[in-house]
Design a protein around this motif. Structure first.
Motif, PDB file in Angstrom:
ATOM      1  N   LEU A  32      28.781  71.342  55.699  1.00 14.65           N
ATOM      2  CA  LEU A  32      27.577  72.134  55.934  1.00 14.65           C
ATOM      3  C   LEU A  32      26.501  71.190  56.454  1.00 14.65           C
ATOM      4  CD1 LEU A  32      25.825  74.681  55.754  1.00 14.65           C
ATOM      5  CD2 LEU A  32      25.441  74.160  53.322  1.00 14.65           C
ATOM      6  N   PHE A  33      26.197  71.290  57.743  1.00 12.13           N
ATOM      7  CA  PHE A  33      25.128  70.513  58.351  1.00 12.13           C
ATOM      8  C   PHE A  33      23.846  71.318  58.189  1.00 12.13           C
ATOM      9  CE2 PHE A  33      27.665  67.833  61.678  1.00 12.13           C
ATOM     10  CZ  PHE A  33      28.514  67.406  60.671  1.00 12.13           C
ATOM     11  N   ALA A  34      23.022  70.938  57.238  1.00  8.86           N
ATOM     12  CA  ALA A  34      21.844  71.725  56.869  1.00  8.86           C
ATOM     13  C   ALA A  34      20.573  71.004  57.259  1.00  8.86           C
ATOM     14  CB  ALA A  34      21.847  72.003  55.362  1.00  8.86           C
ATOM     15  N   GLY A  35      19.687  71.716  57.919  1.00  9.99           N
ATOM     16  CA  GLY A  35      18.413  71.131  58.311  1.00  9.99           C
ATOM     17  C   GLY A  35      17.749  71.983  59.377  1.00  9.99           C
ATOM     18  N   PRO A  36      16.538  71.635  59.763  1.00  4.24           N
ATOM     19  CA  PRO A  36      15.794  72.453  60.723  1.00  4.24           C
ATOM     20  C   PRO A  36      16.518  72.570  62.061  1.00  4.24           C
ATOM     21  CG  PRO A  36      14.389  70.771  59.721  1.00  4.24           C
ATOM     22  CD  PRO A  36      15.781  70.442  59.329  1.00  4.24           C
ATOM     23  N   ASP A  37      16.260  73.648  62.759  1.00 10.35           N
ATOM     24  CA  ASP A  37      16.784  73.788  64.113  1.00 10.35           C
ATOM     25  C   ASP A  37      16.212  72.701  65.009  1.00 10.35           C
ATOM     26  OD1 ASP A  37      18.416  76.036  63.790  1.00 10.35           O
ATOM     27  OD2 ASP A  37      16.706  77.396  63.955  1.00 10.35           O
ATOM     28  N   GLY A  38      17.039  72.220  65.921  1.00 11.06           N
ATOM     29  CA  GLY A  38      16.545  71.325  66.955  1.00 11.06           C
ATOM     30  C   GLY A  38      16.394  69.875  66.562  1.00 11.06           C
ATOM     31  N   VAL A  39      17.054  69.426  65.476  1.00 11.14           N
ATOM     32  CA  VAL A  39      16.922  68.016  65.076  1.00 11.14           C
ATOM     33  C   VAL A  39      18.233  67.240  65.248  1.00 11.14           C
ATOM     34  CG1 VAL A  39      15.033  68.447  63.466  1.00 11.14           C
ATOM     35  CG2 VAL A  39      17.404  68.525  62.638  1.00 11.14           C
ATOM     36  N   GLY A  40      19.229  67.849  65.881  1.00 15.29           N
ATOM     37  CA  GLY A  40      20.449  67.113  66.202  1.00 15.29           C
ATOM     38  C   GLY A  40      21.708  67.570  65.504  1.00 15.29           C
ATOM     39  N   ARG A  41      21.697  68.717  64.836  1.00 16.69           N
ATOM     40  CA  ARG A  41      22.891  69.157  64.119  1.00 16.69           C
ATOM     41  C   ARG A  41      24.057  69.444  65.078  1.00 16.69           C
ATOM     42  NH1 ARG A  41      21.925  73.992  61.878  1.00 16.69           N
ATOM     43  NH2 ARG A  41      19.987  74.222  63.041  1.00 16.69           N
ATOM     44  N   ARG A  42      23.773  70.113  66.198  1.00 18.16           N
ATOM     45  CA  ARG A  42      24.851  70.407  67.157  1.00 18.16           C
ATOM     46  C   ARG A  42      25.416  69.123  67.745  1.00 18.16           C
ATOM     47  NH1 ARG A  42      20.864  73.986  68.576  1.00 18.16           N
ATOM     48  NH2 ARG A  42      21.251  76.193  68.133  1.00 18.16           N
ATOM     49  N   LEU A  43      24.532  68.211  68.132  1.00 20.89           N
ATOM     50  CA  LEU A  43      24.985  66.935  68.683  1.00 20.89           C
ATOM     51  C   LEU A  43      25.831  66.183  67.665  1.00 20.89           C
ATOM     52  CD1 LEU A  43      24.941  64.724  70.852  1.00 20.89           C
ATOM     53  CD2 LEU A  43      22.767  63.926  69.879  1.00 20.89           C
ATOM     54  N   ALA A  44      25.411  66.172  66.417  1.00 18.41           N
ATOM     55  CA  ALA A  44      26.174  65.487  65.368  1.00 18.41           C
ATOM     56  C   ALA A  44      27.558  66.109  65.213  1.00 18.41           C
ATOM     57  CB  ALA A  44      25.409  65.555  64.051  1.00 18.41           C
ATOM     58  N   ALA A  45      27.640  67.437  65.307  1.00 22.47           N
ATOM     59  CA  ALA A  45      28.940  68.104  65.186  1.00 22.47           C
ATOM     60  C   ALA A  45      29.882  67.667  66.300  1.00 22.47           C
ATOM     61  CB  ALA A  45      28.748  69.617  65.209  1.00 22.47           C
ATOM     62  N   VAL A  46      29.374  67.609  67.528  1.00 21.36           N
ATOM     63  CA  VAL A  46      30.206  67.192  68.661  1.00 21.36           C
ATOM     64  C   VAL A  46      30.660  65.749  68.487  1.00 21.36           C
ATOM     65  CG1 VAL A  46      30.197  66.735  71.140  1.00 21.36           C
ATOM     66  CG2 VAL A  46      29.200  68.854  70.276  1.00 21.36           C
ATOM     67  N   ARG A  47      29.735  64.852  68.112  1.00 26.95           N
ATOM     68  CA  ARG A  47      30.092  63.444  67.957  1.00 26.95           C
ATOM     69  C   ARG A  47      31.081  63.256  66.796  1.00 26.95           C
ATOM     70  NH1 ARG A  47      28.750  63.699  72.236  1.00 26.95           N
ATOM     71  NH2 ARG A  47      26.917  62.810  73.282  1.00 26.95           N
ATOM     72  N   PHE A  48      30.898  64.006  65.727  1.00 27.28           N
ATOM     73  CA  PHE A  48      31.808  63.898  64.592  1.00 27.28           C
ATOM     74  C   PHE A  48      33.212  64.346  64.990  1.00 27.28           C
ATOM     75  CE2 PHE A  48      33.380  65.676  60.411  1.00 27.28           C
ATOM     76  CZ  PHE A  48      33.594  64.445  59.819  1.00 27.28           C
ATOM     77  N   LEU A  49      33.308  65.455  65.709  1.00 25.57           N
ATOM     78  CA  LEU A  49      34.621  65.930  66.147  1.00 25.57           C
ATOM     79  C   LEU A  49      35.256  64.957  67.130  1.00 25.57           C
ATOM     80  CD1 LEU A  49      33.971  69.764  66.543  1.00 25.57           C
ATOM     81  CD2 LEU A  49      35.068  68.541  64.649  1.00 25.57           C
ATOM     82  N   GLU A  50      34.426  64.332  67.924  1.00 28.63           N
ATOM     83  CA  GLU A  50      34.928  63.290  68.820  1.00 28.63           C
ATOM     84  C   GLU A  50      35.570  62.167  68.012  1.00 28.63           C
ATOM     85  OE1 GLU A  50      33.022  60.246  72.143  1.00 28.63           O
ATOM     86  OE2 GLU A  50      31.897  62.034  71.535  1.00 28.63           O
ATOM     87  N   GLY A  51      34.919  61.779  66.920  1.00 25.53           N
ATOM     88  CA  GLY A  51      35.489  60.761  66.047  1.00 25.53           C
ATOM     89  C   GLY A  51      36.759  61.243  65.365  1.00 25.53           C
ATOM     90  N   VAL A  52      36.809  62.521  65.002  1.00 21.85           N
ATOM     91  CA  VAL A  52      38.008  63.084  64.381  1.00 21.85           C
ATOM     92  C   VAL A  52      39.191  63.018  65.339  1.00 21.85           C
ATOM     93  CG1 VAL A  52      39.054  65.229  63.540  1.00 21.85           C
ATOM     94  CG2 VAL A  52      36.753  64.587  62.793  1.00 21.85           C
ATOM     95  N   LEU A  53      38.942  63.296  66.616  1.00 22.99           N
ATOM     96  CA  LEU A  53      40.016  63.259  67.604  1.00 22.99           C
ATOM     97  C   LEU A  53      40.499  61.839  67.868  1.00 22.99           C
ATOM     98  CD1 LEU A  53      38.688  65.883  70.189  1.00 22.99           C
ATOM     99  CD2 LEU A  53      40.619  66.151  68.621  1.00 22.99           C
ATOM    100  N   GLY A  54      39.607  60.842  67.666  1.00 25.78           N
ATOM    101  CA  GLY A  54      39.998  59.459  67.907  1.00 25.78           C
ATOM    102  C   GLY A  54      40.564  59.280  69.296  1.00 25.78           C
ATOM    103  N   ALA A  55      39.780  59.622  70.291  1.00 24.56           N
ATOM    104  CA  ALA A  55      40.292  59.791  71.649  1.00 24.56           C
ATOM    105  C   ALA A  55      40.796  58.509  72.309  1.00 24.56           C
ATOM    106  CB  ALA A  55      39.189  60.394  72.521  1.00 24.56           C
ATOM    107  N   GLY A  56      40.343  57.344  71.899  1.00 20.74           N
ATOM    108  CA  GLY A  56      40.791  56.097  72.516  1.00 20.74           C
ATOM    109  C   GLY A  56      40.421  56.040  73.988  1.00 20.74           C
ATOM    110  N   GLN A  57      41.418  55.845  74.845  1.00 21.08           N
ATOM    111  CA  GLN A  57      41.166  55.738  76.275  1.00 21.08           C
ATOM    112  C   GLN A  57      40.704  57.062  76.885  1.00 21.08           C
ATOM    113  OE1 GLN A  57      44.709  54.105  78.025  1.00 21.08           O
ATOM    114  NE2 GLN A  57      44.245  52.017  77.373  1.00 21.08           N
ATOM    115  N   GLN A  58      40.964  58.140  76.188  1.00 22.00           N
ATOM    116  CA  GLN A  58      40.557  59.459  76.673  1.00 22.00           C
ATOM    117  C   GLN A  58      39.184  59.861  76.155  1.00 22.00           C
ATOM    118  OE1 GLN A  58      42.348  61.559  78.783  1.00 22.00           O
ATOM    119  NE2 GLN A  58      43.692  59.792  79.068  1.00 22.00           N
ATOM    120  N   ALA A  59      38.413  58.901  75.629  1.00 21.64           N
ATOM    121  CA  ALA A  59      37.152  59.215  74.953  1.00 21.64           C
ATOM    122  C   ALA A  59      36.196  59.994  75.849  1.00 21.64           C
ATOM    123  CB  ALA A  59      36.488  57.931  74.460  1.00 21.64           C
ATOM    124  N   GLU A  60      36.047  59.549  77.090  1.00 22.63           N
ATOM    125  CA  GLU A  60      35.088  60.204  77.975  1.00 22.63           C
ATOM    126  C   GLU A  60      35.489  61.639  78.254  1.00 22.63           C
ATOM    127  OE1 GLU A  60      33.382  58.954  82.155  1.00 22.63           O
ATOM    128  OE2 GLU A  60      33.538  57.202  80.834  1.00 22.63           O
TER     129      GLU A  60
END
Length: 314
Positions: A32-60
């Motif tokens: 649960l990403f809880a906090g005011p709208d517009g402070v980076g929750r969506r961006l954090a979700a994308v970056r976290f999922l990027e880390g979950v995928l562990g993309a390596g050479q396919q990161a971009e």
């Protein structure tokens, strides 16, 4: 992993918690990403999922797919408006020019689609990934269906984004790991605005106060303010004890603004009145007006009664 969250500004606590989960590979089934709208929750979700995928050479490539929400194992769910049997997101409704009387909702059929998505075999990733925006915007049936999904998430990973976690069922909150996001300090707010080419130059005090440390909220308030006819805001600010003027203003507000704009106008007016030290009574009367608009009271009638009471002092 070191630079994964480098563009998430002003949220060191959230970043530390998310990095720790990724580094230890100990992922909760739901966050649960809880906090005011517009402070980076969506961006954090994308970056976290990027880390979950562990993309390596396919990161971009993986980052781009997640940001564009077209990864085959990602389901991104937003509140919707119902129009002629179709569910439309806020952006789709705006593009179609559809009048929106009340805020969008997360609907039962959307929550059921989450269960179906998580039940299928992932295409590329190890697990299905779901992000739900404004998760507090659910009627009771949808909330109960989401609770069932959280009780049996399978191998899926859910991220719930909420600006009002207190409105969620306590049983939903208890099944998620809480990640708190905070309002930004002025220096961090300016950094974010500079990064998106939207520096706070001459924003009126009421918009800065309404944004309360949220760059995303400030940008949205700017957009809403720009869409309001100056003539209407001027008339609100200088209302006199003239019943006919109040009735005419109520008519013009309802003809010129859709439901969401009217709700925003109430927020703006409340901030104006508070800054002028107008006292509790008009603020409470506008809060009653807000509840009426959200409860499907006929908007023009609600505005007429409210403006008559505010101008006559009754």
């Amino acid at each position: 992993m070191t630079n994964l969250f480098e563009d998430l500004i002003g949220q060191p606590l959230a970043v530390d918690l998310l990095k720790a989960a990724l580094n230890r590979q100990r992922l909760a089934p739901a966050y649960l990403f809880a906090g005011p709208d517009g402070v980076g929750r969506r961006l954090a979700a994308v970056r976290f999922l990027e880390g979950v995928l562990g993309a390596g050479q396919q990161a971009e490539r993986q980052r781009r797919r997640l940001e564009e929400r077209n990864h085959p194992d990602l389901l991104w769910v937003e509140p919707t408006f119902q129009h002629q049997g179709r569910l439309l997101t806020r952006e789709e409704a705006e593009e179609a020019g559809i009048t929106r009387r009340t805020p969008p909702q997360l609907r039962l059929e959307q929550v059921r689609s989450i269960s179906r998505f998580l039940a299928r075999q992932p295409v590329e990733a190890e697990r299905g990934m779901v992000v739900i925006e404004a998760v507090e915007a659910m009627p009771e049936a949808a909330a109960n269906a989401l609770l069932k999904t959280l009780e049996e998430p399978g191998h899926g990973l859910l991220i719930l984004l909420s600006a009002a976690p207190e409105r969620l069922l306590s049983t939903i909150r208890s099944r998620c790991q809480l990640i708190r996001f905070l309002r930004l300090a002025q220096a961090d707010l300016n950094r974010v605005l500079e990064g998106c080419g939207a520096v706070a130059e001459h924003d009126p005090p009421e918009l800065l106060a309404m944004a309360a440390g949220s760059p995303g909220a400030l940008l949205e308030h700017r957009r809403q303010r720009a869409g309001l006819p100056e003539e209407l805001t001027g008339r609100l600010a200088s209302m006199r004890d003239q019943p006919m003027e109040a009735l005419a203003l109520a008519r013009d507000v309802c003809e010129a603004l859709d439901g969401e704009q009217q709700l925003w106008l109430i927020n703006w007016w409340q901030q104006q009145l508070w800054a002028r030290g107008a006292g509790d009574r008009p603020l409470q009367r506008l809060e009653t007006l807000r509840r009426q608009l959200l409860s499907f009271v006929q908007p023009r009638l609600a505005w007429e009664v409210a403006l008559l009471e505010l101008t006559t002092g009754k």
